[in-house]
Structure formats: C-alpha cells, structure tokens
Design an enzyme around this catalytic site. Structure first.
Site, PDB file in Angstrom:
ATOM      1  N   GLU A  26      -6.244 -10.800  -1.015  1.00 16.57           N
ATOM      2  CA  GLU A  26      -7.065 -10.605   0.198  1.00 16.57           C
ATOM      3  C   GLU A  26      -8.547 -10.507  -0.182  1.00 16.57           C
ATOM      4  OE1 GLU A  26      -3.446  -7.795   1.987  1.00 16.57           O
ATOM      5  OE2 GLU A  26      -5.531  -7.243   2.414  1.00 16.57           O
ATOM      6  N   GLU A  83       0.802  -1.235   0.000  1.00 15.94           N
ATOM      7  CA  GLU A  83       0.000   0.000   0.000  1.00 15.94           C
ATOM      8  C   GLU A  83       0.831   1.279   0.000  1.00 15.94           C
ATOM      9  OE1 GLU A  83      -3.468  -2.367   2.570  1.00 15.94           O
ATOM     10  OE2 GLU A  83      -2.789  -0.386   3.233  1.00 15.94           O
TER      11      GLU A  83
HETATM   12  O1  G3I Z   1      -3.009  -8.198  18.872  1.00 12.81           O
HETATM   13  C1  G3I Z   1      -3.716  -7.116  19.483  1.00 12.81           C
HETATM   14  C2  G3I Z   1      -4.232  -7.599  20.831  1.00 12.81           C
HETATM   15  O2  G3I Z   1      -3.108  -7.827  21.678  1.00 12.81           O
HETATM   16  C3  G3I Z   1      -5.115  -6.499  21.416  1.00 12.81           C
HETATM   17  O3  G3I Z   1      -5.683  -6.995  22.625  1.00 12.81           O
HETATM   18  C4  G3I Z   1      -6.279  -6.228  20.405  1.00 12.81           C
HETATM   19  C5  G3I Z   1      -7.181  -5.142  20.942  1.00 12.81           C
HETATM   20  O4  G3I Z   1      -7.169  -4.011  20.236  1.00 12.81           O
HETATM   21  O5  G3I Z   1      -5.704  -5.757  19.153  1.00 12.81           O
HETATM   22  C6  G3I Z   1      -4.922  -6.789  18.589  1.00 12.81           C
HETATM   23  O6  G3I Z   1      -4.389  -6.280  17.428  1.00 12.81           O
HETATM   24  C7  G3I Z   1      -5.355  -6.228  16.349  1.00 12.81           C
HETATM   25  C8  G3I Z   1      -4.812  -7.096  15.197  1.00 12.81           C
HETATM   26  O7  G3I Z   1      -5.664  -6.948  14.040  1.00 12.81           O
HETATM   27  C9  G3I Z   1      -4.767  -8.564  15.576  1.00 12.81           C
HETATM   28  O8  G3I Z   1      -6.038  -9.032  15.799  1.00 12.81           O
HETATM   29  C10 G3I Z   1      -5.411  -4.775  15.889  1.00 12.81           C
HETATM   30  O9  G3I Z   1      -6.054  -4.017  16.920  1.00 12.81           O
HETATM   31  C11 G3I Z   1      -6.268  -4.681  14.607  1.00 12.81           C
HETATM   32  O10 G3I Z   1      -6.186  -3.364  14.067  1.00 12.81           O
HETATM   33  C12 G3I Z   1      -5.654  -5.624  13.542  1.00 12.81           C
HETATM   34  O11 G3I Z   1      -6.505  -5.547  12.432  1.00 12.81           O
HETATM   35  C13 G3I Z   1      -5.879  -6.085  11.248  1.00 12.81           C
HETATM   36  C14 G3I Z   1      -5.647  -4.937  10.263  1.00 12.81           C
HETATM   37  O12 G3I Z   1      -5.110  -5.482   9.036  1.00 12.81           O
HETATM   38  C15 G3I Z   1      -4.675  -3.945  10.832  1.00 12.81           C
HETATM   39  O13 G3I Z   1      -4.275  -3.076   9.925  1.00 12.81           O
HETATM   40  C16 G3I Z   1      -6.865  -7.076  10.637  1.00 12.81           C
HETATM   41  O14 G3I Z   1      -6.976  -8.216  11.508  1.00 12.81           O
HETATM   42  C17 G3I Z   1      -6.360  -7.549   9.262  1.00 12.81           C
HETATM   43  O15 G3I Z   1      -7.366  -8.304   8.617  1.00 12.81           O
HETATM   44  C18 G3I Z   1      -6.039  -6.326   8.401  1.00 12.81           C
HETATM   45  O16 G3I Z   1      -5.490  -6.792   7.181  1.00 12.81           O
HETATM   46  C19 G3I Z   1      -5.135  -5.791   6.229  1.00 12.81           C
HETATM   47  C20 G3I Z   1      -3.939  -6.333   5.437  1.00 12.81           C
HETATM   48  O17 G3I Z   1      -2.893  -6.629   6.299  1.00 12.81           O
HETATM   49  C21 G3I Z   1      -3.524  -5.320   4.397  1.00 12.81           C
HETATM   50  N1  G3I Z   1      -4.634  -4.936   3.548  1.00 12.81           N
HETATM   51  C22 G3I Z   1      -5.866  -4.521   4.203  1.00 12.81           C
HETATM   52  C23 G3I Z   1      -6.273  -5.566   5.231  1.00 12.81           C
HETATM   53  C24 G3I Z   1      -7.556  -5.141   5.909  1.00 12.81           C
HETATM   54  O18 G3I Z   1      -7.348  -3.961   6.630  1.00 12.81           O
END
Ligand code: G3I
Length: 375
Positions: free
Chosen positions: A261, A156
């Site tokens: 994705e 990105e």
């Molecule tokens: O691991 C922490 C955990 O310790 C904490 O308790 C919890 C509470 O907030 O957060 C957890 O981290 C989360 C992480 O996912 C793991 O579950 C983050 O908050 C959350 O923001 C993160 O979201 C991910 C997101 O990328 C972050 O940018 C999504 O699961 C994931 O599907 C998403 O994937 C991205 C690709 O990498 C790139 N393209 C877009 C796609 C969708 O956004």
C-alpha cells in the site's frame, strides 16, 4: 555532409530512446523483477472515472481492491453477500490482463459487528466466531478460486510495540484466530498464495512479532507465502535503513515480501502509521501546499521515492510486488487522513491525471538493477 548524417542518426537514436522510455510503463519496466500494482475503487472499475480507469489499465501489471473485498462491504449481514463490486473487479483485472490480489479476509476494521455477537447481542462464543470466520473465508476465497493470485488473510493484528492488537477477534479467540484464518484460506483455495499484511513493519518490535508469527504458522504446518509491508510513509520515516532491516529479517524468516500500500505523504505528519481510527483537527500549518508544492519540497519527495524504489529493486529476489495505494493525487486516502480536507501529493499521477516526472525516473532506475533470480 558525413558529420551531418552522423549527428542526424545520433539525434534520431536519442529521440527513439526517449520516446521508448516515455511510452514505457512501470508495469513493463519491472517485468521479471516484481509486479507493479495499484489499489482500485468502483469509480475507476465502472469507468465513471474514465481517466483513472485508463491509467490503471495501461500503467500497472497488478491491482487490488481498495475496499470492496473487505468483510463489511462484501458480507454486511450473516446471511447476505454483496458480490457485484468484487465480481466487477475480477472482470476488470481479466480484461486488462492484470494480476489480482484479495484484500482482506480478517481485519479489526471495516468488519460488521454480527461476526462478534449472538442473537441476544452478547459476545459470540469462540466456537461461533471460528465457524463464522470459516464460512466467510470459504465463501469469499471459494468464489474467486483460481482468479486471485493471493490473499491478505489477516490485516494489522499487531500494535507497533509488538503486542497483539486487542481486537474483537483476539478478545474472543486469542492469537489462534490468525492460525484459523490461514487454515481456512488454504482449505478454500490450496493454490492461492497467503499473506500477513500490516503497516509500520519497519518498526523493530512489530517486525519481530511478525517474524515470530511466521515461525509459529510454519511450525503449525500452515501455508504463508509472504508478509505485506503496507509502506504508508512520510517524508522522514521510515528510513531506508529501517525498511532494509525489516526486509532482511523477513527474508531470513523464509517468506517473500510484498509492498502492498505504498505511498509517501508530502505533508507534515502529526502521526506516523495507518491506524484508521486516528483523526486530528485541521490547521492551515498542517496543509501548507494547497497552491502547489514548492520545487525544493518536490525534489525531496522525488529523492525519497527513488531511494525507497531503489531499495525495492535491490531486494527483487524476495519482493514479488510493489503496489501503490491509489492512482492520482485526487483520490488518495491521504487527503482525508489523519486530517480531513488536506491536499496531499503522494501518488504517481497528479490532479490532472498527468504522469509525474518521477515515473520516468523510476523506470530509468529499474535499468540500474540487474534482475536477481527469485528464490
Ligand atoms: O462506501 C461508503 C459509502 O456508502 C458512504 O456513503 C461513504 C460516506 O461515509 O463511506 C463509504 O465508505 C468509505 C470507504 O472507504 C469506501 O470509500 C468509508 O467511509 C471510509 O472509511 C473507507 O476508507 C478506507 C479505509 O481503508 C477504511 O478503513 C479507504 O478508502 C482505504 O484506502 C483504507 O485502506 C486501508 C487498508 O485497507 C489497510 N491499511 C490502511 C489503509 C489506509 O487506511
């Protein structure tokens, strides 16, 4: 008597073919065409979510970590790496004989701030950031050398209008941060495939910028094998035509294509794309299917899935992998993006871990497309 036995034989044949098709998986049906993968999280890999873990093991020929190989989770401080989760994902893939992709090495999101600041908290110099990128990529790619087929090296880096995203990497190093990332990744594992990954690749200005990047990397003698089109889609956009146009441009640029994705949100979309920093207020109107999806809407979603999957099959000479971004409707990121707390239905398996009818429709469709030899 004679007719009875013919009917019996015919009935048995139909039953056999339905059973074979029912048992067949998308991972099997797409063999020789492209890998069929999914994103995985630690609940699944550790078997805590046993149902999804079993689906992953049986239905898919490839996996990618949804979060656990990103800079923040794997390298939280300059002198500390968290290898456990990533190691477990490698073992999970090996156990299930699945192809593993690394996601992702350099991204403006889920990256710890230490990359960009010096001891006084001032912006790091270009030399310091470049060296930190080298150390990070050498460590992560080096550790999984020979175990990972390819890496999303940079994720990105462009805005939808084709300009460079003004990320901290870009602010400090300019567009050359991308060249450095591909150079370091190749040095760390010369046999690994290297990818540039982005969302809204179907947007002409962004696709043109990505094609220009591919040309510049190739002109600099750097390896790039494919462009990853994330394909986070909605019920209307992108159109099949827009996706096909992007495939033609990327094919002409001499790279292969990955659908990295894929998901199609069935919900009304206040916003098109996957810019994670966007969030919007919850309203009932934007969350209309809490009690289930009406049949006509489900039919539209099924048709859209088949139209896009058909396009992927049409380009299986250059599309090497189709990965869906999740397993069941329970765990999809789209339940929380861009509006938290909605009920979306973008996955191939429902909230009861049951295979949706679309899966068999997609398997049937694979038979309609002759496997084209990979270029
Ligand atoms: O691991 C922490 C955990 O310790 C904490 O308790 C919890 C509470 O907030 O957060 C957890 O981290 C989360 C992480 O996912 C793991 O579950 C983050 O908050 C959350 O923001 C993160 O979201 C991910 C997101 O990328 C972050 O940018 C999504 O699961 C994931 O599907 C998403 O994937 C991205 C690709 O990498 C790139 N393209 C877009 C796609 C969708 O956004």
């Amino acid at each position: 008597m004679k007719y009875k036995s013919i009917y019996a034989i015919a009935a048995m044949c139909c039953l056999a073919s339905v059973q074979t098709m029912a048992q067949k998986t998308l991972g099997e049906a797409t063999k020789g065409k492209f890998l069929f993968g999914t994103a995985v999280n630690m609940q699944q890999v550790n078997g805590i979510n046993a149902a999804e873990s079993a689906i992953i093991a049986s239905e898919f020929s490839a996996i990618v970590p949804e979060n656990d190989m990103k800079p923040q989770p794997i390298h939280p401080t300059e002198d500390k790496f968290n290898w456990d989760n990533a190691d477990k994902i490698v073992a999970f893939a090996e156990k299930n004989k699945q192809i593993l992709t690394g996601h992702c090495l350099i991204w403006h999101s889920q990256v710890p701030n230490w990359f960009f600041v010096d001891a006084e908290g001032k912006p790091a110099t270009p030399e310091v950031l470049k060296e930190r990128m080298r150390k990070h990529i050498y460590a992560v790619v080096g550790r999984y050398k020979g175990k990972i087929k390819g890496w999303d090296v940079v994720n990105e880096a462009f805005e939808d209008n084709g300009t460079y995203r003004n990320s901290k990497f870009y602010k400090i190093l300019g567009k050359d941060f991308i060249k450095y990332a591909f150079q370091f990744a190749h040095e760390a594992d010369p046999n690994a495939e290297l990818y540039y990954n982005d969302y809204n690749v179907e947007t002409p200005a962004k696709c043109d910028a990505i094609v220009q990047l591919v040309k510049e990397l190739k002109a600099a003698g750097l390896r790039i094998d494919a462009v990853g089109s994330q394909s986070h889609m909605h019920m209307i956009n992108p159109t099949v035509e827009a996706a096909e146009t992007s495939f033609k441009k990327l094919k002409a640029a001499g790279v292969h294509i990955l659908i990295t994705e894929w998901d199609i949100s069935i919900l009304p979309s206040p916003y098109e794309g996957a810019n994670i920093s966007t969030s919007m207020a919850y309203t009932k109107e934007m969350d209309p299917y809490r009690d289930g999806v009406p049949a006509d809407v489900q039919q539209k979603w099924n048709k859209r899935m088949l139209d896009m999957f058909g396009l992927f099959l049409k380009y299986d000479d250059v599309i090497d992998r189709v990965t869906v971004w999740g397993v069941t409707d329970n765990g999809t990121w789209l339940n929380g993006f861009p509006i938290r707390g909605r009920m979306d239905y973008p996955m191939l398996f429902d909230r009861n871990n049951k295979r949706k009818p679309i899966v068999d429709e997609m398997i049937k469709l694979t038979k309609k497309y002759k496997t084209i030899k990979k270029k």
